[in-house]
Design an enzyme around this catalytic site. Structure first.
Site, PDB file in Angstrom:
ATOM      1  N   ASP A   1       5.517  -5.948  11.449  1.00 12.31           N
ATOM      2  CA  ASP A   1       5.752  -7.310  10.957  1.00 12.31           C
ATOM      3  C   ASP A   1       5.208  -7.558   9.557  1.00 12.31           C
ATOM      4  OD1 ASP A   1       7.003  -8.055  13.324  1.00 12.31           O
ATOM      5  OD2 ASP A   1       5.129  -8.677  14.268  1.00 12.31           O
TER       6      ASP A   1
ATOM      7  N   GLU B   1      -5.036  -8.878   3.555  1.00 11.49           N
ATOM      8  CA  GLU B   1      -4.007  -8.790   4.597  1.00 11.49           C
ATOM      9  C   GLU B   1      -4.175  -7.536   5.454  1.00 11.49           C
ATOM     10  OE1 GLU B   1       0.868  -9.009   4.981  1.00 11.49           O
ATOM     11  OE2 GLU B   1      -0.057  -8.729   3.026  1.00 11.49           O
TER      12      GLU B   1
ATOM     13  N   CYS C   1       0.816  -1.218   0.000  1.00 15.05           N
ATOM     14  CA  CYS C   1       0.000   0.000   0.000  1.00 15.05           C
ATOM     15  C   CYS C   1       0.846   1.264   0.000  1.00 15.05           C
ATOM     16  CB  CYS C   1      -0.932   0.007   1.207  1.00 15.05           C
ATOM     17  SG  CYS C   1      -0.065  -0.036   2.790  1.00 15.05           S
TER      18      CYS C   1
END
EC number: 1.2.1.70
Length: 395
Positions: free
Chosen positions: A93, A170, A46
């Site tokens: 992460d 995600e 993104c």
């Protein structure tokens, strides 16, 4: 030569990045036309778009829009990236999983070869090692937690609020799990694939809806967080204009997609709209501690970079050494078989002759192999190139 071409949140806002994707694709296509691209891995998230190319020649890429780094600098950047040091929220992460996905996609598309495989495998290993041996990823360090923190800064407590998550990928999952720590009233998940929405909603003890049911649900929603992979916007002023004015003025929307999911014109209705650019300015309560951990991470990266560089240098001579050993063994075996055929030797004596021929072969190759290894360690490209011509091309 390893080349990294990229644009990320450090040099461009979301709108600029969005407009630059096609240009980076064009540069990549031109390089493929002009050069022999040996290996390639593409990483797109993104807030960054990166292309890693392995090219068998020097190349100059004139650009003011993108960052271009080569060889050692490109390797160092990837290892820092995998470690979370290059992330918008240091230590998060999510980037490590995205790098793993980029590698898997390159394997699937057959664009990755032995060198980039080694580089990306090392990057993933370094990212895991740093998270295991430092505290850089502790203390709510993810885009999801950052997004929730941003909403809290702008909106106040999330207690009793109804949240709509658009996109069960995600990013949507990361944000949703960060919301679990808050005392929200209801979390509703909408996704084009209803099964994915239902699966995520079950994990959140929330509610799943179909994509075309969103309008019915918006009347009950206080906060909208959108992170789909749609190529076009999905929420606009026109779509939500039916909502009561008072409700619109109390509504907050967070657009985590790139390209954007939510049109800026919703602000004309009084909606408070934020995007990825606003995450840069989220107050980071753990920044000082993570900066200390970053120093430890840098030391690990420095050591691992040196090991990787040496390993890549030795890879240059691997096919030469393999060819040399195969050819030497082939000749040794041929001559040994001839000799043993002529001599009437018992099994014990035959083994002694076999050992003798192996010893002679090893001694003959010893200096050649050591010189090639030294040439690789010193990055002596001329010697390696000549050795390849003699031992590979002429065989």
């Amino acid at each position: 030569m390893l080349v990294n071409i990229r644009i990320d949140f450090k040099i461009a806002d979301i709108e600029t990045m969005e407009k630059s994707y096609a240009k980076l694709d064009m540069i990549n296509a031109e390089l493929h036309e002009k050069l022999d691209i040996l290996e390639e891995v593409t990483l797109k998230t993104c807030n960054r778009y990166e292309i890693y190319l392995l090219i068998d020649e020097e190349v100059n890429i004139p650009t003011t829009t993108f960052i271009v780094e080569k060889n050692d600098m490109a390797i160092n950047h990837l290892l820092r990236l995998a470690s979370g040091l290059e992330s918008m929220i240091m230590g998060e992460d999510q980037i490590l999983g995205q790098i793993k996905t980029a590698r898997k996609n390159a394997i699937k598309n057959k664009t990755i070869g032995p060198k980039l495989e080694k580089v990306f495998t090392k990057a993933i290993h370094v990212g895991q090692t740093i998270r295991k041996n430092t505290h850089i990823n502790e203390g709510g360090v993810s885009v999801g937690s950052g997004a929730v923190e941003l909403i809290e800064e702008k909106y106040g407590s999330l207690k009793g609020k109804n949240v709509l998550i658009i996109g069960a990928g995600e990013m949507g999952t990361v944000v949703s799990k960060a919301l679990l720590e808050k005392e929200t009233n209801t979390i509703v998940v909408a996704n084009r694939t209803y099964d994915k929405a239902r699966q995520l909603a079950q994990e959140l003890d929330g509610e799943a809806i179909k994509f075309d049911e969103m309008n019915n649900e918006l009347v009950n929603i206080d906060i909208v967080i959108s992170s789909t992979g749609a190529p076009h916007s999905i929420i606009s002023k026109e779509r939500i204009a039916f909502l009561p004015e008072e409700h619109l003025h109390d509504m907050i929307m967070l657009d985590l997609a790139n390209p954007h999911d939510i049109e800026n014109d919703v602000q004309e209705l009084g909606v408070k709209l934020y995007n990825l650019d606003d995450l840069r300015y989220v107050t980071d309560k753990n920044k000082e501690r993570r900066n200390k951990e970053a120093i430890k991470a840098e030391a690990i990266i420095e050591d691992e970079t040196l090991l990787l560089k040496e390993s890549l240098k030795q890879m240059e001579i691997t096919p030469i050494l393999s060819s040399l050993n195969i050819e030497a063994e082939k000749i040794r075996k041929q001559e040994l078989d001839k000799t043993l055929h002529m001599l009437d030797l018992d099994k014990k004596s035959s083994k002694k002759v076999d050992y003798l021929t192996r010893s002679i072969t090893d001694k003959l190759l010893y200096n050649i192999i050591n010189n090639l290894k030294e040439a690789a360690a010193n990055n002596d490209k001329d010697t390696i190139r000549n050795a390849k011509k003699i031992l590979l091309e002429y065989n």
